[in-house]
Design a protein around this motif. Structure first.
Motif, PDB file in Angstrom:
ATOM      1  N   ARG A   1      -5.001  -5.677  11.875  1.00 44.14           N
ATOM      2  CA  ARG A   1      -5.737  -4.721  12.156  1.00 44.14           C
ATOM      3  C   ARG A   1      -7.247  -5.307  11.611  1.00 44.14           C
ATOM      4  O   ARG A   1      -8.197  -4.888  12.280  1.00 44.14           O
ATOM      5  N   SER A   2      -7.269  -5.708  10.524  1.00 33.11           N
ATOM      6  CA  SER A   2      -8.437  -6.355  10.138  1.00 33.11           C
ATOM      7  C   SER A   2      -9.085  -7.204  10.808  1.00 33.11           C
ATOM      8  O   SER A   2     -10.216  -7.430  10.880  1.00 33.11           O
ATOM      9  N   ARG A   3      -8.239  -8.145  11.295  1.00 35.11           N
ATOM     10  CA  ARG A   3      -8.748  -8.850  12.422  1.00 35.11           C
ATOM     11  C   ARG A   3      -8.949  -8.466  13.843  1.00 35.11           C
ATOM     12  O   ARG A   3      -9.047  -9.231  14.589  1.00 35.11           O
TER      13      ARG A   3
ATOM     14  N   PHE B   1       0.738  -1.247   0.096  1.00 32.36           N
ATOM     15  CA  PHE B   1       0.013  -0.022  -0.077  1.00 32.36           C
ATOM     16  C   PHE B   1       0.885   1.195  -0.076  1.00 32.36           C
ATOM     17  O   PHE B   1       1.726   1.344   1.059  1.00 32.36           O
TER      18      PHE B   1
ATOM     19  N   ASN C   1       0.308 -12.707   9.595  1.00 27.50           N
ATOM     20  CA  ASN C   1      -1.130 -13.268   9.792  1.00 27.50           C
ATOM     21  C   ASN C   1      -0.997 -14.993  10.142  1.00 27.50           C
ATOM     22  O   ASN C   1      -1.951 -15.419  10.360  1.00 27.50           O
TER      23      ASN C   1
ATOM     24  N   ARG D   1       4.345  -8.537   5.589  1.00 27.04           N
ATOM     25  CA  ARG D   1       2.964  -8.519   5.515  1.00 27.04           C
ATOM     26  C   ARG D   1       1.915  -9.532   5.661  1.00 27.04           C
ATOM     27  O   ARG D   1       0.911  -9.766   6.131  1.00 27.04           O
ATOM     28  N   ALA D   2       2.453 -10.711   4.834  1.00 26.53           N
ATOM     29  CA  ALA D   2       1.618 -11.811   4.590  1.00 26.53           C
ATOM     30  C   ALA D   2       2.006 -12.727   5.759  1.00 26.53           C
ATOM     31  O   ALA D   2       1.045 -13.166   6.342  1.00 26.53           O
TER      32      ALA D   2
ATOM     33  N   ALA E   1       0.837  -4.136   9.457  1.00 33.92           N
ATOM     34  CA  ALA E   1      -0.028  -4.039  10.388  1.00 33.92           C
ATOM     35  C   ALA E   1      -1.393  -4.180   9.816  1.00 33.92           C
ATOM     36  O   ALA E   1      -2.571  -4.561  10.604  1.00 33.92           O
ATOM     37  N   PHE E   2      -1.552  -4.324   8.746  1.00 33.99           N
ATOM     38  CA  PHE E   2      -2.881  -4.390   7.818  1.00 33.99           C
ATOM     39  C   PHE E   2      -3.836  -5.407   8.169  1.00 33.99           C
ATOM     40  O   PHE E   2      -4.890  -5.543   8.480  1.00 33.99           O
ATOM     41  N   GLY E   3      -3.065  -6.332   8.081  1.00 33.60           N
ATOM     42  CA  GLY E   3      -3.746  -7.831   8.232  1.00 33.60           C
ATOM     43  C   GLY E   3      -4.117  -8.009   9.780  1.00 33.60           C
ATOM     44  O   GLY E   3      -5.411  -8.309  10.051  1.00 33.60           O
TER      45      GLY E   3
END
Lengths: 413, 274
Positions: free
Chosen positions: A143-145, A129, A192, A188-189, A139-141
């Protein structure tokens, strides 16, 4: 192995030190047979059960069957348009199979969108991003969770540490080099803790030298995180050096599934023989089969023996001898065993060895490895030890080395 | 010194010169003379006088432009989003339709609104019929008429930049968002929206600036209660171009626009917008 004849060209062949187990004739080598029988649907991370995918009238993937075991480094290898990326997208959930089932951990994924699947993808060109910092990307993943703030920080920092990017957490992706972006995409992957990580041509955007370092990095990260990796690549060297198992794909089908050495030494099809590494192809006829050893006659009548062959090799049938460059030796005097008279038409220094292009009197081109100086125009005989040749059923499309035609090579990228 | 390098030195200036000369001659010089004029006969007192005399108009101008910008954003973003993401082959056709009103002159378009909105016109009749409006209510000469027409006239300026910024977003970023457990709606909020902010910013400026300086909409669709700064300037410049107070009012308009822009930039934090 046959004793090499004295070499006057200052050239010593690389002879593989691994002994080759003879392939028994009763055990045919085809794709279905290469599936590890110990892997069942219950314990495999990813299962493709007779998956087909077509876009309109174009069939991208045909009757795909494969299992990926936990912790495995699995590669989908094939030329562009072979269906490997479509396969990956079906596993991730971006595409739905036209028929057949995709199972993750034994559960059918039909109708389950990507954001509800326990796997993550490292995209081609990384797809970081651009508006978020390295930290926020990773942190995107979490935070989605809806992970708590402290847990997010801890998880992100742990992963940035694993990929050696902790100093760069405040940077934006545009301020990173290609190799750094690659590692952020991995973090990033992996943050998670996916049941499997899908990697779509992860090294394609990097230059040659970095690619080799990143191959070690990927292996290390895979070991440290204990994650199942599924790699999509058109680069056979990448697949051979990193994977536990490889599925070679062509035109939407799996041609062979096996370990790198199985695929390299005992290709199941003519396509696999030509696509993996360089293969020198010689037409021959089977004269005799005794026990596990076949005797074949070359076009000029000379005979050679080998105990390595595909199923379907039978007396009287046309076969193709596949010889890897490193098992062929160049001698200046005609050897007793099987040989082909050649002239050195090109010698390319490649550091560890010299790549020799050798032309027969018929105009066929063979590729061999040499050491030291080789004189273009010099003549000699190409020979090989008994049992180093692998017999493929049927006739090859052309005599000589695969991978020398620029157009064909380009089409396979 | 190498001739090529030497030439490279003056080429950019040569390319800049005509445009620069044009701007100096026709923008900087008039602006400067206008500024000097605005200080004649009274100095800075002209400004405080203009401010106090026209406080309502200045405030109204700012609010109208703001309302029109927000209206255009609310209407324009979904429009741009659908064209960019679902347009498919019709993309260019849909964009052409967005720009199509520009093929008619601005004045005619606004007069057409007058026809739509007048007392016995279709819009008012409909509103009366549905009892949204009372028996004697009118649309012409209201805030709604002016704000509505401003919104309509500048909508394409909002749609096009937003479309461009949405179109530029790599679809793989959205797949990455969904891959990372964000729902499609969360992916829009966390990926698409922030990445389209440069378009929102540009579109808002392109709408706000001309809307704040406009006088045609208020002139044709409004009454005295809807006058904007532009109307006062237009009316007085007809009489005397060189009246200091009108020059001062022009500068006030500029300040209104500039402060709007600066507030907005601060609010959005443009340095974070790529």
């Amino acid at each position: 192995m046959g004793a090499p004849s004295p070499l006057r060209l200052g050239y010593y062949p690389f002879v593989p030190s691994v002994s080759i187990a003879p392939i028994r004739k009763e055990r045919p080598l085809n794709a279905a047979d290469h599936e590890s029988p110990s892997v069942t649907i219950e314990q495999s991370v990813i299962t493709l059960d007779h998956v087909d995918k077509s876009f309109g009238s174009f069939v991208a993937v045909r009757d795909l069957v494969l299992d990926v075991a936990p912790g495995e480094f699995f590669a989908l290898l094939g030329p562009s348009g072979c269906g490997k990326t479509t396969t990956l997208r079906m596993i991730a959930g971006f595409d739905q199979p036209t028929s057949g089932r995709v199972l993750l951990g034994g559960h059918d994924q039909a109708g389950i969108p990507p954001h509800k699947r326990s796997i993550n993808t490292v995209f081609q060109q990384y797809a970081l991003f651009p508006h978020l910092s390295v930290f926020d990307n990773v942190a995107f993943g979490p935070r989605s969770r809806k992970m708590s703030g402290a847990a997010v920080v801890e998880a992100v920092e742990r992963l940035l540490d694993i990929v050696h990017m902790e100093e760069f957490s405040k940077r934006k992706p545009a301020q990173l080099s290609g190799g750094q972006q690659q590692r952020v995409a991995l973090a990033r992957a992996l943050v998670n803790r996916p049941s499997a990580l899908l990697l779509d041509e992860p090294l394609a955007a990097l230059d040659q030298k970095l690619r080799q370092v990143m191959q070690f990095e990927l292996k290390r990260i895979q070991r440290e995180t204990g994650t199942t990796f599924v790699l999509v690549t058109h680069d056979q060297e990448e697949a051979l050096s990193m994977s536990d198992r490889i599925a070679v794909m062509s035109q939407g089908r799996i041609e062979q599934i096996g370990s790198p050495s199985e695929i390299y030494r005992t290709p199941a099809t003519m396509f696999v023989a030509g696509f993996i590494g360089t293969a020198n192809m010689l037409p021959a006829t089977v004269v005799d089969i005794k026990g596990a050893t076949a005797t074949v006659a070359l076009a000029d009548g000379t005979r050679t023996r080998t105990n390595r062959m595909q199923s379907g090799v039978a007396v009287g049938k046309a076969v193709t001898l596949m010889l890897r460059p490193e098992s062929m030796q160049l001698t200046s005097t005609r050897p007793d065993g099987p040989s082909v008279a050649v002239t050195i038409s090109d010698a390319t220094f490649q550091g560890a060895h010299t790549r020799l292009a050798l032309r027969t009197d018929d105009g066929a081109m063979f590729l061999g490895h040499g050491k030291g100086a080789a004189q273009v125009g010099e003549q000699g005989w190409l020979t090989w030890p008994d049992n180093d040749a692998f017999l493929l059923a049927g006739e090859a499309r052309s005599v000589g080395a695969t991978g020398t035609d620029v157009d064909l090579v380009e089409a396979s990228l | 010194m190498d001739g090529r390098i030497a030439r490279r030195g003056w080429v950019p200036y040569a390319l800049l010169a005509p445009g620069l000369a044009w701007l100096v001659l026709f923008f900087v010089v008039p602006l400067f003379s206008l500024g000097r004029k605005s200080l004649e006969r009274g100095g800075l007192h002209n400004y405080s006088k203009v401010f106090s005399d026209n406080a309502a108009v200045i405030g109204r101008t700012f609010l109208y432009a703001l309302a029109a910008t927000m209206g255009a954003l609310v209407l324009g973003y979904p429009l741009a989003y659908v064209i960019a993401t679902r347009g498919g082959r019709a993309k260019n056709l849909l964009l052409a339709l967005v720009v199509l009103p520009f093929f008619t002159t601005y004045l005619i378009r606004t007069i057409a609104w007058k026809v739509l909105l007048f007392g016995d016109g279709p819009v008012v009749r409909f509103l009366r019929f549905t009892h949204v409006f009372g028996r004697n209510s009118e649309l012409l000469g209201t805030h709604w008429a002016v704000i509505g027409a401003l919104t309509y006239n500048f909508l394409p300026f909002m749609v096009l930049p937003i479309y461009v910024s949405l179109e530029k977003i790599d679809p793989r970023l959205l797949e990455a968002g969904i891959d990372l457990y964000a729902t499609p709606i969360a992916t829009f909020r966390r990926v698409t929206l922030p990445l389209s902010m440069p378009g929102v910013f540009a579109g808002s400026l392109l709408t706000f600036i001309p809307a704040a300086g406009d006088f045609v909409n208020a002139e044709l669709l409004g009454s005295d209660g809807q006058r904007m700064i532009g109307n006062i300037i237009a009316k007085n410049f007809e009489k005397d171009v060189f009246r200091p107070k009108i020059s001062a009012l022009s500068f006030v308009l500029m300040v209104v626009i500039l402060s709007g822009v600066l507030l907005y930039a601060r609010f959005l934090g443009t340095e974070d917008v790529i």
